[in-house]
Enzyme design. Sequence first.
Site, PDB file in Angstrom:
ATOM      1  N   TRP A 116       0.824  -1.213   0.000  1.00 57.46           N
ATOM      2  CA  TRP A 116       0.000   0.000   0.000  1.00 57.46           C
ATOM      3  C   TRP A 116       0.854   1.258   0.000  1.00 57.46           C
ATOM      4  CZ3 TRP A 116      -4.435  -0.673  -1.967  1.00 57.46           C
ATOM      5  CH2 TRP A 116      -5.143  -1.858  -1.753  1.00 57.46           C
TER       6      TRP A 116
ATOM      7  N   ASP B 242      -1.607   6.565   6.449  1.00 52.52           N
ATOM      8  CA  ASP B 242      -2.652   5.659   5.988  1.00 52.52           C
ATOM      9  C   ASP B 242      -2.867   4.642   7.112  1.00 52.52           C
ATOM     10  OD1 ASP B 242      -4.236   3.736   4.831  1.00 52.52           O
ATOM     11  OD2 ASP B 242      -2.907   3.328   3.129  1.00 52.52           O
TER      12      ASP B 242
ATOM     13  N   LYS C 230     -12.025  -2.119   6.911  1.00 49.07           N
ATOM     14  CA  LYS C 230     -11.285  -3.047   7.772  1.00 49.07           C
ATOM     15  C   LYS C 230     -11.729  -2.919   9.229  1.00 49.07           C
ATOM     16  CE  LYS C 230      -8.239  -3.321   4.126  1.00 49.07           C
ATOM     17  NZ  LYS C 230      -7.562  -2.433   3.194  1.00 49.07           N
TER      18      LYS C 230
HETATM   19  C1  PLP Z   1      -7.085  -1.903   2.102  1.00 50.34           C
HETATM   20  C2  PLP Z   1      -6.074  -0.839   2.155  1.00 50.34           C
HETATM   21  C3  PLP Z   1      -6.065   0.227   1.255  1.00 50.34           C
HETATM   22  C4  PLP Z   1      -7.022   0.321   0.090  1.00 50.34           C
HETATM   23  O1  PLP Z   1      -8.193   0.866   0.463  1.00 50.34           O
HETATM   24  P1  PLP Z   1      -9.359   1.177  -0.618  1.00 50.34           P
HETATM   25  O2  PLP Z   1     -10.381   1.772   0.276  1.00 50.34           O
HETATM   26  O3  PLP Z   1      -9.746  -0.135  -1.222  1.00 50.34           O
HETATM   27  O4  PLP Z   1      -8.823   2.113  -1.609  1.00 50.34           O
HETATM   28  C5  PLP Z   1      -5.110   1.211   1.416  1.00 50.34           C
HETATM   29  N1  PLP Z   1      -4.216   1.152   2.399  1.00 50.34           N
HETATM   30  C6  PLP Z   1      -4.176   0.127   3.280  1.00 50.34           C
HETATM   31  C7  PLP Z   1      -3.157   0.109   4.367  1.00 50.34           C
HETATM   32  C8  PLP Z   1      -5.107  -0.895   3.189  1.00 50.34           C
HETATM   33  O5  PLP Z   1      -5.077  -1.906   4.056  1.00 50.34           O
END
Ligand code: PLP
Length: 359
Positions: free
Chosen positions: A103, A171, A195
Amino acid sequence: MADRIYNFNPGPATLPLPALKKAQEEFLDYKNTGMSIIETSHRSPEFEGVLVETQGLLKELLKIPDDYHILFLGGGASLQFAMIAMNFIPDAGSADYINTGTWSTKAIKEAGIIARYNVAATSEDKNFCYIPESFNFDPDAAYVHLTTNNTIKGTQWHEFPDTAGKPLVADMSSDIMSRTLDVSKFAMIYAGAQKNLGPSGVTVIIMQDEFAKTAREGLPTMLSYDTHIKKNSLFNTPPVFPIYMVKLVMEWIKDQGGLEKVDEINRKKADLIYDAIDGSDGYYRGTAQKKDRSIMNLTMRMQNEDLEKKFIAEAKEKGLHGLKGHRSVGGIRASMYNAFPLEGAEKLAEFMMQFKKNN
Ligand SMILES: *Cc1c(COP(=O)(O)O)cnc(C)c1O
């Protein structure tokens, strides 16, 4: 109706049953309005109530200081990768990125489409099995970006780097609300909801006002944070149902006893599995360096792929679903976000010992 499974899926992921039931209960008639919340105007007092309450719960549970904005946007965490760079890297400027996995790599790629960046540290040399400890920060960087939990590689930051006053942007898609946190260390936190917060479709953004004011002007309206700050996430129709679900999940966290309690249970769950790995004489091998292991996404390998396939298939028969590692790394991954029950971790640990005995 089938029994509910133990759902180790990495996202969308298991949600608290009380939140799902509450949504079911209220689905056809939201608070005596004679309609569903998803049929209600986003400008109605009912929905504004949902929005404000969700912000209030996030603020209370995460202890978000008063000078932070809380936004709900579409486009997933993935849209943030581009929006952050567009808004905050000035002309001829640059930003620092720490690369700790899939990511982070995607965030860097998006930044590179828009502006210049510097990779201040990376753990790519060892297939991202660790969190870097030394950094080559650019004194002129507009911000430092990192990914707090590496969903695919199974590592997590347990302490954050000192950026010497540079705004830290994180993030937190896969570990937001999983532990107590000093929000004031961050200029911006963002997380796709699917998540730890609720269903997919909404991204929660927590942004310090002072940082928000450094954003560039002249961007397309929807891509400018300022638009959404000024309209409190109601510039256009926001993801109404996902926001409502986030509210229900936050209420559940509050009922659990808040983040201290959730943190404690998350650690217990992770300990059960890591103890099973470490006590297996190498039958199971954790892929992340021990001190950087994730409490949310636990990754391991076995002697060979056939055995891993067998493990995943037999676990599924026992009601333990979603244990296959990400297609880019293989192996086994147990994602155990907030809503994943302790009992499920106990069942997996038991299964691991039984499987080792039989194979
Ligand atoms: C799942 C995830 C994403 C992607 O998220 P989307 O909402 O599908 O764009 C980005 N960063 C991390 C750390 C993730 O686990």
